[in-house]
Design a protein around this motif. Structure first.
Motif, mmCIF file in Angstrom:
data_model
loop_
_atom_site.group_PDB
_atom_site.id
_atom_site.type_symbol
_atom_site.label_atom_id
_atom_site.label_comp_id
_atom_site.label_asym_id
_atom_site.label_seq_id
_atom_site.Cartn_x
_atom_site.Cartn_y
_atom_site.Cartn_z
ATOM 1 N N VAL A 85 -1.774 15.030 -5.192
ATOM 2 C CA VAL A 85 -0.464 15.040 -4.534
ATOM 3 C C VAL A 85 0.281 13.544 -4.730
ATOM 4 O O VAL A 85 -0.456 12.757 -4.410
ATOM 5 C CB VAL A 85 -0.563 15.494 -3.035
ATOM 6 C CG1 VAL A 85 0.877 15.314 -2.508
ATOM 7 C CG2 VAL A 85 -0.841 16.810 -3.129
ATOM 8 N N SER A 86 1.353 13.319 -5.367
ATOM 9 C CA SER A 86 2.034 12.089 -5.196
ATOM 10 C C SER A 86 3.240 11.771 -4.550
ATOM 11 O O SER A 86 4.319 12.885 -4.465
ATOM 12 C CB SER A 86 2.327 11.797 -6.941
ATOM 13 O OG SER A 86 3.141 10.613 -6.976
ATOM 14 N N LEU A 87 3.477 11.171 -3.875
ATOM 15 C CA LEU A 87 4.793 10.680 -3.167
ATOM 16 C C LEU A 87 5.161 9.145 -3.975
ATOM 17 O O LEU A 87 4.377 8.199 -3.849
ATOM 18 C CB LEU A 87 4.577 10.339 -1.784
ATOM 19 C CG LEU A 87 4.139 11.588 -0.868
ATOM 20 C CD1 LEU A 87 3.916 11.163 0.562
ATOM 21 C CD2 LEU A 87 4.987 12.724 -1.028
ATOM 22 N N ALA A 88 6.195 9.485 -4.490
ATOM 23 C CA ALA A 88 6.713 8.034 -5.260
ATOM 24 C C ALA A 88 8.065 7.603 -4.524
ATOM 25 O O ALA A 88 8.651 8.430 -4.089
ATOM 26 C CB ALA A 88 7.089 8.326 -6.525
ATOM 27 N N ALA A 89 8.292 6.447 -4.694
ATOM 28 C CA ALA A 89 9.224 5.903 -3.873
ATOM 29 C C ALA A 89 10.615 6.134 -4.525
ATOM 30 O O ALA A 89 11.870 5.725 -3.867
ATOM 31 C CB ALA A 89 9.172 4.159 -3.769
ATOM 32 N N CYS A 90 10.850 6.366 -5.842
ATOM 33 C CA CYS A 90 11.949 6.648 -6.520
ATOM 34 C C CYS A 90 12.060 7.333 -7.706
ATOM 35 O O CYS A 90 10.670 7.732 -8.137
ATOM 36 C CB CYS A 90 13.046 5.173 -6.747
ATOM 37 S SG CYS A 90 11.909 4.135 -7.962
ATOM 38 N N GLN A 91 13.046 7.806 -8.151
ATOM 39 C CA GLN A 91 13.156 8.478 -9.504
ATOM 40 C C GLN A 91 13.191 7.638 -10.596
ATOM 41 O O GLN A 91 12.905 6.194 -10.421
ATOM 42 C CB GLN A 91 14.701 9.085 -9.406
ATOM 43 C CG GLN A 91 14.829 10.122 -8.497
ATOM 44 C CD GLN A 91 16.216 11.015 -8.672
ATOM 45 O OE1 GLN A 91 16.930 10.225 -9.299
ATOM 46 N NE2 GLN A 91 16.213 12.176 -8.190
ATOM 47 N N ALA A 92 12.753 7.867 -11.695
ATOM 48 C CA ALA A 92 12.571 7.275 -13.068
ATOM 49 C C ALA A 92 13.626 6.154 -13.303
ATOM 50 O O ALA A 92 13.405 5.222 -13.860
ATOM 51 C CB ALA A 92 12.155 8.035 -14.248
ATOM 52 N N ASP A 93 15.043 6.537 -13.126
ATOM 53 C CA ASP A 93 15.829 5.525 -13.584
ATOM 54 C C ASP A 93 16.680 5.036 -12.209
ATOM 55 O O ASP A 93 17.686 4.465 -12.032
ATOM 56 C CB ASP A 93 17.042 6.475 -14.002
ATOM 57 C CG ASP A 93 17.802 7.523 -13.026
ATOM 58 O OD1 ASP A 93 17.007 7.992 -12.017
ATOM 59 O OD2 ASP A 93 18.632 8.096 -13.387
ATOM 60 N N GLN A 94 15.788 4.782 -11.063
ATOM 61 C CA GLN A 94 16.151 4.000 -9.910
ATOM 62 C C GLN A 94 15.166 2.722 -9.689
ATOM 63 O O GLN A 94 14.046 2.824 -10.252
ATOM 64 C CB GLN A 94 16.064 4.784 -8.727
ATOM 65 C CG GLN A 94 17.029 5.937 -9.073
ATOM 66 C CD GLN A 94 16.929 7.016 -7.537
ATOM 67 O OE1 GLN A 94 15.870 7.331 -7.163
ATOM 68 N NE2 GLN A 94 18.263 7.310 -7.292
ATOM 69 N N GLU A 95 15.393 2.035 -8.730
ATOM 70 C CA GLU A 95 14.690 0.823 -8.440
ATOM 71 C C GLU A 95 14.172 1.011 -7.045
ATOM 72 O O GLU A 95 14.918 1.586 -5.889
ATOM 73 C CB GLU A 95 15.358 -0.292 -8.248
ATOM 74 C CG GLU A 95 16.156 -0.942 -9.666
ATOM 75 C CD GLU A 95 17.409 -0.207 -9.964
ATOM 76 O OE1 GLU A 95 18.156 0.283 -9.166
ATOM 77 O OE2 GLU A 95 17.649 0.161 -11.197
#
Length: 285
Positions: A208-218
């Motif tokens: 399970v992954s929680l990521a801070a942003c989308q691929a095209d964001q900072e």
């Protein structure tokens, strides 16, 4: 429950100028490790906290390898692994021709250094390495991953000109030279970022992954009442401390609502099998 955690936060980088250092990554790691002990039953001895100069490539990756080794050792009965990483993200040229855009995503460790026109691959952790490692996750072991770092697919030169308030900065460091940047600036919306690797890591056990942003964001480093955190981690901690037992999907929705309210453009991402989305964070499915 027998469980292990690795919490990594890096503000200061041995070979980067102070202008590229961050402020909130160590706080992220320390806050998350404290929460694990107070609210999620992790014993102090089961939590490895690596910050700044201790968070070398060898230390971070080596600790992850040890955790996966234990998960696959008969008699260990390990049920859960947690990995959190707050640092700079970066990009390196793909060396095995597996990426359609010619770019590998990577985490910067504190010993990040240059070789030629690119970053030294022995001083960071590349997405392919995590993909291979996470593919070893055995059935019955839960792997939760939290990434508060930046993996921009919007073009590296744009990052150089990014204008943010003085108390905010992106968690991204581009390749170290103009030639190195030319070699990776072809990245587009199809960049395979780390959260995608978690989604496809194993045919047996799905992390399970929680990521801070989308691929095209900072992903941003920001000041909250005089103390720095990643906004994603800051609001995630608020939700997890509430003890409401909300599903992972609901937690991410609430985090994104708070990000919008504070004018952060990043959108947090959840990658998990459907049962993982409908159960509370930290629980098996």
């Amino acid at each position: 429950m027998k469980q292990l955690a690795l919490c990594v936060g890096i503000n200061r980088f041995e070979n980067l100028p102070m202008s590229s250092w961050l402020n909130g990554c160590v706080n992220d790691a320390e806050d998350l490790s404290a929460l694990l002990g107070s609210a999620f039953g992790f014993a102090d001895s089961s939590i490895t906290l690596l910050t700044d100069q201790a968070a070398t490539r060898d230390a971070v990756y080596g600790t992850l390898v040890e955790a996966l080794d234990r998960a696959n050792t008969p008699g260990e009965h390990l049920e859960r692994i947690l990995f959190t990483m707050s640092s700079h993200g970066t990009q390196v040229a793909d060396t095995d021709n597996e990426e359609p855009d010619g770019v590998d995503e990577a985490f910067a460790t504190c010993d990040l250094r240059q070789v030629g026109t690119q970053w030294d691959l022995e001083s960071l952790i590349v997405d392919d390495e995590l993909h291979t490692l996470f593919s070893r996750l055995p059935e019955g072991v839960l792997l939760d991953v939290i990434f508060d770092t930046c993996h921009s697919g919007s073009g590296l030169r744009a990052m150089d000109q990014l204008l943010l308030p003085d108390d905010r900065r992106p968690r991204f460091v581009p390749p170290p030279t103009p030639l190195g940047r030319d070699g990776t600036a072809v990245a587009g919306a199809n960049t395979r970022i780390l959260r995608d690797l978690v989604r496809t890591s194993s045919a047996v056990a799905k992390p399970v992954s929680l990521a801070a942003c989308q691929a095209d964001q900072e992903a941003i480093d920001a000041n909250f009442d005089g103390r720095y955190n990643g906004p994603f981690t800051h609001f995630l901690l608020e939700e997890l401390r509430s003890g409401a037992g909300a599903s992972r999907a609901d937690v991410v929705k609430r985090v994104n609502k708070k990000l919008r309210a504070r004018k952060f453009e990043q959108i947090a991402q959840l990658e998990a099998p459907d049962p993982g989305k409908t159960t509370a964070w930290g629980t098996a499915f």
